[in-house]
Motif scaffolding. Structure first.
Motif, PDB file in Angstrom:
ATOM      1  N   SER A  88       2.301   1.549  -3.532  1.00 50.32           N
ATOM      2  CA  SER A  88       1.419   2.011  -4.622  1.00 50.32           C
ATOM      3  C   SER A  88       1.107   3.584  -4.377  1.00 50.32           C
ATOM      4  CB  SER A  88       0.286   1.067  -4.194  1.00 50.32           C
ATOM      5  OG  SER A  88       0.237  -0.071  -4.422  1.00 50.32           O
ATOM      6  N   SER A  89       0.970   3.721  -3.059  1.00 53.86           N
ATOM      7  CA  SER A  89       0.626   5.329  -2.833  1.00 53.86           C
ATOM      8  C   SER A  89       1.619   6.220  -3.381  1.00 53.86           C
ATOM      9  CB  SER A  89       0.392   5.621  -1.294  1.00 53.86           C
ATOM     10  OG  SER A  89      -0.696   4.777  -0.867  1.00 53.86           O
ATOM     11  N   GLN A 147       1.182   6.232  -7.061  1.00 54.36           N
ATOM     12  CA  GLN A 147      -0.054   7.239  -7.630  1.00 54.36           C
ATOM     13  C   GLN A 147       0.362   8.583  -7.451  1.00 54.36           C
ATOM     14  OE1 GLN A 147      -3.363   5.858  -5.568  1.00 54.36           O
ATOM     15  NE2 GLN A 147      -3.717   4.047  -6.738  1.00 54.36           N
ATOM     16  N   LEU A 192      -4.599  -7.469  -6.162  1.00 58.91           N
ATOM     17  CA  LEU A 192      -4.521  -6.376  -6.773  1.00 58.91           C
ATOM     18  C   LEU A 192      -3.138  -5.974  -7.498  1.00 58.91           C
ATOM     19  CD1 LEU A 192      -6.407  -4.563  -3.754  1.00 58.91           C
ATOM     20  CD2 LEU A 192      -7.486  -5.221  -5.822  1.00 58.91           C
ATOM     21  N   SER A 193      -3.406  -5.099  -8.278  1.00 61.74           N
ATOM     22  CA  SER A 193      -2.003  -4.482  -8.945  1.00 61.74           C
ATOM     23  C   SER A 193      -2.362  -3.141  -9.240  1.00 61.74           C
ATOM     24  CB  SER A 193      -1.739  -5.384 -10.225  1.00 61.74           C
ATOM     25  OG  SER A 193      -2.893  -5.178 -11.199  1.00 61.74           O
ATOM     26  N   VAL A 194      -1.109  -2.236  -9.341  1.00 60.51           N
ATOM     27  CA  VAL A 194      -1.173  -0.926  -9.807  1.00 60.51           C
ATOM     28  C   VAL A 194      -0.090  -0.791 -10.840  1.00 60.51           C
ATOM     29  CG1 VAL A 194      -0.861   1.667  -9.145  1.00 60.51           C
ATOM     30  CG2 VAL A 194      -1.793  -0.011  -7.564  1.00 60.51           C
ATOM     31  N   TYR A 238      -8.895  -3.640 -14.890  1.00 61.41           N
ATOM     32  CA  TYR A 238      -8.429  -2.233 -14.724  1.00 61.41           C
ATOM     33  C   TYR A 238      -9.538  -1.471 -14.401  1.00 61.41           C
ATOM     34  CZ  TYR A 238      -3.429  -3.613 -15.561  1.00 61.41           C
ATOM     35  OH  TYR A 238      -2.276  -4.100 -15.445  1.00 61.41           O
ATOM     36  N   SER A 274       0.789  -1.081  -0.034  1.00 63.66           N
ATOM     37  CA  SER A 274      -0.105   0.057   0.008  1.00 63.66           C
ATOM     38  C   SER A 274       0.716   1.270  -0.081  1.00 63.66           C
ATOM     39  CB  SER A 274      -0.777   0.161   1.173  1.00 63.66           C
ATOM     40  OG  SER A 274      -0.266   0.153   2.636  1.00 63.66           O
ATOM     41  N   ASN A 302      -1.871   6.149 -13.653  1.00 62.88           N
ATOM     42  CA  ASN A 302      -2.083   4.970 -12.868  1.00 62.88           C
ATOM     43  C   ASN A 302      -3.479   4.206 -13.166  1.00 62.88           C
ATOM     44  OD1 ASN A 302       0.550   4.931 -11.859  1.00 62.88           O
ATOM     45  ND2 ASN A 302      -0.316   4.641  -9.615  1.00 62.88           N
ATOM     46  N   ARG A 303      -3.443   2.740 -12.921  1.00 61.09           N
ATOM     47  CA  ARG A 303      -4.577   1.995 -13.210  1.00 61.09           C
ATOM     48  C   ARG A 303      -4.625   1.036 -11.941  1.00 61.09           C
ATOM     49  NH1 ARG A 303      -4.288   0.681 -19.269  1.00 61.09           N
ATOM     50  NH2 ARG A 303      -2.301   1.566 -18.902  1.00 61.09           N
ATOM     51  N   ILE A 304      -5.552   0.754 -11.292  1.00 60.28           N
ATOM     52  CA  ILE A 304      -5.596  -0.301 -10.458  1.00 60.28           C
ATOM     53  C   ILE A 304      -6.436  -1.502 -11.148  1.00 60.28           C
ATOM     54  CG2 ILE A 304      -6.646  -1.085  -8.177  1.00 60.28           C
ATOM     55  CD1 ILE A 304      -6.330   1.735  -7.276  1.00 60.28           C
TER      56      ILE A 304
END
Length: 213
Positions: free
Chosen positions: A16-17, A20, A57-59, A212, A13, A27-29
């Motif tokens: 990922s933050s 972003q 999950l992925s980013v 996505y 997390s 960015n796409r989750i």
């Protein structure tokens, strides 16, 4: 196991933050769901690959030129079987289940924008103990004097170099990857071994659907 999973989720997390923040517009989750085939490569006993499942999950975000950077967190159930002998039923393949959490960081080279890319990067896997049916615990592993329950306490961490291919549309893609564990997955068993040198490396084929958002 739970504390290690929580630690992985925190690291994922955080990274990922940060990603972003730096690449907010691109960015796409992604939500992933798929199947895997787990193979335990060892000469200590006879094993067969089996199918399992994975979800996570992925980013995905811009990195440089035609390169994306992909962070991924995935939870999996891996399965394989080992040849054993039972006093009651004779020869019997015993199923082993491995629950694990994986965190991956991959570089993705874009061949066709939003449609085709190849990925390569490291992956860290945190393992629980292998699980078998209680009725099989005292089966003898074929070719050894070991019981089926003697090999459940495997190494807690595995490191996998990973290579994969992703194809599809902007918001819906398919990913296929191969992971090979470079460290000894059975190394933890050598702590209590009496003259047996356990060595095994895992190989995992993953097939995932990615949605996505």
């Amino acid at each position: 196991m739970k504390k290690l999973v929580l630690l992985l989720m925190f690291v994922w997390s955080y990274t990922s933050s940060y990603s972003q923040y730096g690449y907010r517009d691109s960015n796409r989750i992604g939500i992933t769901l798929g199947a895997n085939q787990f193979t335990l490569n060892t000469s200590n006993f006879s094993s067969k690959p089996d199918l399992g499942w994975s979800a996570g999950l992925s980013v995905r975000g811009n990195f440089y030129d035609n390169w994306d950077l992909v962070y991924a967190l995935q939870f999996s159930e891996n399965n394989f079987s080992v040849a054993t002998t039972s006093l009651i039923s004779g020869k019997e393949d015993v199923n082993y289940k491995l629950s694990s959490a994986q965190i991956a960081l991959s570089l993705s080279y874009i061949l066709v924008e939003n449609h085709l890319s190849i990925e390569i990067g490291p992956l860290l896997q945190v393992n629980g103990k292998l699980q078998i049916d209680k009725s099989n615990e005292n089966n003898t592993i074929s070719g050894t004097t070991l019981l089926a329950k003697d090999i459940v306490d495997i190494s807690k961490f595995n490191f996998y170099p990973t290579v994969g291919l992703t194809t599809g549309l902007k918001h819906f893609r398919l990913n296929v990857s191969y992971q090979y564990g470079i460290n000894n997955m059975l190394g933890n068993l050598n702590k209590n071994s009496t003259g047996v040198n356990f060595k095994g490396n895992a190989g995992i084929v993953n097939g995932n659907v990615i949605l996505y958002l």
